[in-house]
Design a protein around this motif. Structure first.
Motif, PDB file in Angstrom:
ATOM      1  N   ASP A  61       0.645  -1.251   0.124  1.00 24.55           N
ATOM      2  CA  ASP A  61       0.162   0.173   0.169  1.00 24.55           C
ATOM      3  C   ASP A  61       0.997   1.298   0.089  1.00 24.55           C
ATOM      4  O   ASP A  61       0.308   2.297  -0.197  1.00 24.55           O
ATOM      5  CB  ASP A  61      -0.898  -0.013   1.192  1.00 24.55           C
ATOM      6  N   HIS A  62       2.108   1.180   0.175  1.00 29.54           N
ATOM      7  CA  HIS A  62       3.119   2.278  -0.049  1.00 29.54           C
ATOM      8  C   HIS A  62       4.370   1.673  -0.372  1.00 29.54           C
ATOM      9  O   HIS A  62       4.462   0.712  -0.206  1.00 29.54           O
ATOM     10  CB  HIS A  62       3.086   3.173   1.403  1.00 29.54           C
ATOM     11  N   VAL A  63       5.097   2.774  -0.709  1.00 31.88           N
ATOM     12  CA  VAL A  63       6.614   2.602  -1.300  1.00 31.88           C
ATOM     13  C   VAL A  63       7.453   2.745  -0.026  1.00 31.88           C
ATOM     14  O   VAL A  63       7.426   3.624   0.550  1.00 31.88           O
ATOM     15  CB  VAL A  63       7.037   3.452  -2.253  1.00 31.88           C
ATOM     16  N   THR A  64       8.233   1.728   0.104  1.00 31.89           N
ATOM     17  CA  THR A  64       9.515   1.952   1.356  1.00 31.89           C
ATOM     18  C   THR A  64      10.390   2.970   1.031  1.00 31.89           C
ATOM     19  O   THR A  64      10.668   3.021  -0.164  1.00 31.89           O
ATOM     20  CB  THR A  64      10.006   0.319   1.556  1.00 31.89           C
ATOM     21  N   ALA A  65      11.058   3.585   1.794  1.00 34.71           N
ATOM     22  CA  ALA A  65      12.086   4.442   1.935  1.00 34.71           C
ATOM     23  C   ALA A  65      13.234   3.889   1.995  1.00 34.71           C
ATOM     24  O   ALA A  65      14.208   4.489   2.061  1.00 34.71           O
ATOM     25  CB  ALA A  65      11.943   5.707   3.011  1.00 34.71           C
ATOM     26  N   ALA A  66      13.403   2.572   2.051  1.00 37.42           N
ATOM     27  CA  ALA A  66      14.549   1.795   2.450  1.00 37.42           C
ATOM     28  C   ALA A  66      15.831   2.086   1.556  1.00 37.42           C
ATOM     29  O   ALA A  66      16.827   2.551   2.065  1.00 37.42           O
ATOM     30  CB  ALA A  66      14.526   0.166   2.398  1.00 37.42           C
ATOM     31  N   ASN A  67      15.556   2.072  -0.062  1.00 33.52           N
ATOM     32  CA  ASN A  67      16.814   2.502  -0.721  1.00 33.52           C
ATOM     33  C   ASN A  67      17.134   3.994  -0.704  1.00 33.52           C
ATOM     34  O   ASN A  67      18.356   4.402  -0.483  1.00 33.52           O
ATOM     35  CB  ASN A  67      16.451   2.005  -2.302  1.00 33.52           C
ATOM     36  N   VAL A 217       1.920  -0.640  -8.059  1.00 35.96           N
ATOM     37  CA  VAL A 217       3.040   0.103  -8.070  1.00 35.96           C
ATOM     38  C   VAL A 217       3.879  -0.197  -6.945  1.00 35.96           C
ATOM     39  O   VAL A 217       5.013  -0.531  -7.026  1.00 35.96           O
ATOM     40  CB  VAL A 217       2.416   1.654  -8.061  1.00 35.96           C
ATOM     41  N   ALA A 218       3.245  -0.245  -5.747  1.00 36.84           N
ATOM     42  CA  ALA A 218       3.999  -0.536  -4.367  1.00 36.84           C
ATOM     43  C   ALA A 218       4.930  -1.897  -4.403  1.00 36.84           C
ATOM     44  O   ALA A 218       6.014  -1.918  -3.923  1.00 36.84           O
ATOM     45  CB  ALA A 218       3.044  -0.470  -3.182  1.00 36.84           C
ATOM     46  N   LEU A 219       4.122  -3.033  -4.927  1.00 33.34           N
ATOM     47  CA  LEU A 219       4.722  -4.245  -4.755  1.00 33.34           C
ATOM     48  C   LEU A 219       6.133  -4.346  -5.301  1.00 33.34           C
ATOM     49  O   LEU A 219       6.893  -4.845  -4.822  1.00 33.34           O
ATOM     50  CB  LEU A 219       3.754  -5.339  -4.956  1.00 33.34           C
ATOM     51  N   ALA A 221       7.874  -1.970  -6.629  1.00 29.30           N
ATOM     52  CA  ALA A 221       8.909  -1.203  -6.023  1.00 29.30           C
ATOM     53  C   ALA A 221       9.544  -1.716  -4.658  1.00 29.30           C
ATOM     54  O   ALA A 221      10.699  -1.417  -4.663  1.00 29.30           O
ATOM     55  CB  ALA A 221       8.302   0.266  -5.799  1.00 29.30           C
ATOM     56  N   ASN A 222       8.720  -1.957  -3.886  1.00 31.17           N
ATOM     57  CA  ASN A 222       9.136  -2.695  -2.419  1.00 31.17           C
ATOM     58  C   ASN A 222       9.971  -3.924  -2.579  1.00 31.17           C
ATOM     59  O   ASN A 222      10.894  -4.006  -2.018  1.00 31.17           O
ATOM     60  CB  ASN A 222       8.193  -2.906  -1.689  1.00 31.17           C
ATOM     61  N   GLN A 223       9.767  -4.669  -3.865  1.00 28.71           N
ATOM     62  CA  GLN A 223      10.916  -5.843  -4.002  1.00 28.71           C
ATOM     63  C   GLN A 223      11.940  -5.264  -4.618  1.00 28.71           C
ATOM     64  O   GLN A 223      13.343  -6.226  -4.429  1.00 28.71           O
ATOM     65  CB  GLN A 223      10.244  -6.783  -4.970  1.00 28.71           C
ATOM     66  N   ALA A 224      12.048  -4.134  -4.733  1.00 22.25           N
ATOM     67  CA  ALA A 224      13.542  -3.425  -5.270  1.00 22.25           C
ATOM     68  C   ALA A 224      13.940  -2.477  -4.299  1.00 22.25           C
ATOM     69  O   ALA A 224      14.592  -1.471  -4.493  1.00 22.25           O
ATOM     70  CB  ALA A 224      13.446  -2.916  -6.546  1.00 22.25           C
ATOM     71  N   CYS A 225      13.534  -2.552  -3.092  1.00 18.03           N
ATOM     72  CA  CYS A 225      13.874  -1.999  -1.821  1.00 18.03           C
ATOM     73  C   CYS A 225      13.429  -0.351  -1.999  1.00 18.03           C
ATOM     74  O   CYS A 225      14.050   0.466  -1.383  1.00 18.03           O
ATOM     75  CB  CYS A 225      15.375  -1.788  -1.608  1.00 18.03           C
ATOM     76  N   GLY A 226      12.273  -0.293  -2.680  1.00 14.96           N
ATOM     77  CA  GLY A 226      11.609   1.082  -2.993  1.00 14.96           C
ATOM     78  C   GLY A 226      12.197   1.760  -4.224  1.00 14.96           C
ATOM     79  O   GLY A 226      11.556   3.005  -4.341  1.00 14.96           O
ATOM     80  N   GLN A 227      12.885   1.170  -5.036  1.00 18.23           N
ATOM     81  CA  GLN A 227      13.366   1.838  -6.204  1.00 18.23           C
ATOM     82  C   GLN A 227      12.364   1.427  -7.333  1.00 18.23           C
ATOM     83  O   GLN A 227      11.719   0.545  -7.449  1.00 18.23           O
ATOM     84  CB  GLN A 227      14.585   1.086  -6.825  1.00 18.23           C
ATOM     85  N   SER A 228      11.998   2.868  -8.101  1.00 25.94           N
ATOM     86  CA  SER A 228      10.937   2.550  -8.995  1.00 25.94           C
ATOM     87  C   SER A 228      11.191   1.954  -9.986  1.00 25.94           C
ATOM     88  O   SER A 228      12.455   1.755 -10.563  1.00 25.94           O
ATOM     89  CB  SER A 228      10.439   3.834  -9.553  1.00 25.94           C
TER      90      SER A 228
END
Length: 228
Positions: A61-67, A217-219, A221-228
Motif C-alpha cells: 500500500d506504500h513504497v518503502t524508503a529503504a533504498n 505500483v508498491a509491490l 517497487a518494494n521488491q527492489a527496496c523502494g526503487q521505481s
C-alpha cells in the motif's frame, strides 16, 4: 530510549523511530519514501545517526524508503530472508536481533499476512507491522497470505509477550496510536475472547475486501527496496 511515531496520511501508515540516547544510533521501522524529509529533520534536530532501516514485510500500500534512506544516510536495510527481496543488506530470521547502542531489537517471525512478516520487540514494545492491528489484523488473501499461519503467528509470537507490552501497528484508520497485548488477546474482534483457529479462518475467508489500490505500483517497487 528516544522514540517517535510518524503517520503518513495517504496509506495510514505508521513509521517508528527508535534511538539510543547514549550512542545516538537510530533505526526506522517501516519508513515511507514520501516522508524522508520529515525523518531527516528529526534525525538532524536530535543529532542522531540512522544505522538501520527495518521493514516488517514487503508492503502493498506504500513504497518503502529503504533504498532512499540507504543512499542518503548510508544505513543498512533489513528485511526477513523469505521476503524475496534481493537488494537488502541484512536478512533476518526468527529471534535474530539488531543492536543500536544499549538497545536490542529482537525479530519475531510472524507470517500469515505475507510470507515475510516480522514483528520487532524491544523494551516493553512490539512493532507488529500488518500482522496484528488494533482490533484487527492484516488480510490473508494475497502475497502468500494464509489465515491459519497468521493465527499461529499471533498466538505464538505476540500473545505470549507480557500483557502490558505495548503494540504499535503498521496502520490504523481511526486515529488510534497503540494498544496492548492483553487488550488485543481479550478484545480483538477477529482473534480475541479465545476464538478458535477455525473461527478465525472463517472470518478471514469472508471479509470480501477490495483489490489493494496501490499494489501494482508498491509491490514491484518494494521488491527492489523502494526503487521505481
Amino acid at each position: 530510549m528516544i522514540f517517535q511515531q510518524f503517520f503518513e496520511k495517504q496509506s495510514s501508515t505508521y513509521t517508528y523511530l527508535i534511538a539510543c540516547e547514549q550512542s545516538r544510533e537510530a533505526v526506522l521501522i517501516d519508513p515511507v519514501v514520501s516522508e524522508i524529509e520529515k525523518y531527516a529533520e528529526v534525525l538532524q534536530s536530535q543529532n542522531l545517526v540512522l544505522s538501520y532501516s527495518l521493514d516488517t514485510h514487503v508492503h502493498a500500500d506504500h513504497v518503502t524508503a529503504a533504498n532512499s534512506l540507504r543512499s542518503k544516510f548510508g544505513c543498512k536495510t533489513v528485511i526477513h530472508r523469505h521476503s524475496g527481496v534481493a537488494c537488502a543488506d541484512i536478512y533476518i530470521t526468527d529471534r535474530s536481533a539488531i543492536r543500536i547502542g544499549q538497545i536490542l531489537i529482537e525479530a519475531r517471525y510472524t507470517p500469515g499476512h505475507t510470507r515475510a512478516c516480522t514483528s520487532y520487540v524491544t523494551e516493553g514494545m512490539v512493532f507488529t507491522g500488518d500482522a496484528l492491528l488494533i482490533d484487527g489484523c492484516g488480510r490473508t488473501d494475497f502475497q502468500e497470505g494464509d489465515a491459519a499461519t497468521l493465527y499461529d503467528s499471533i498466538h505464538q509470537q505476540i500473545f505470549t509477550l507480557p500483557d502490558e507490552t505495548v503494540i504499535y501497528p503498521g496502520h490504523d484508520y481511526r486515529g488510534r496510536f497503540s494498544t496492548t497485548v492483553q487488550h488485543e488477546r481479550l478484545h480483538n474482534s477477529r482473534l480475541g475472547q479465545g476464538r478458535s483457529k477455525a473461527e478465525f479462518i472463517d472470518i478471514m475467508a469472508n471479509l470480501n475486501l477490495p483489490y489493494p489500490e496501490k499494489i501494482d505500483v508498491a509491490l514491484p517497487a518494494n521488491q527492489a527496496c523502494g526503487q521505481s
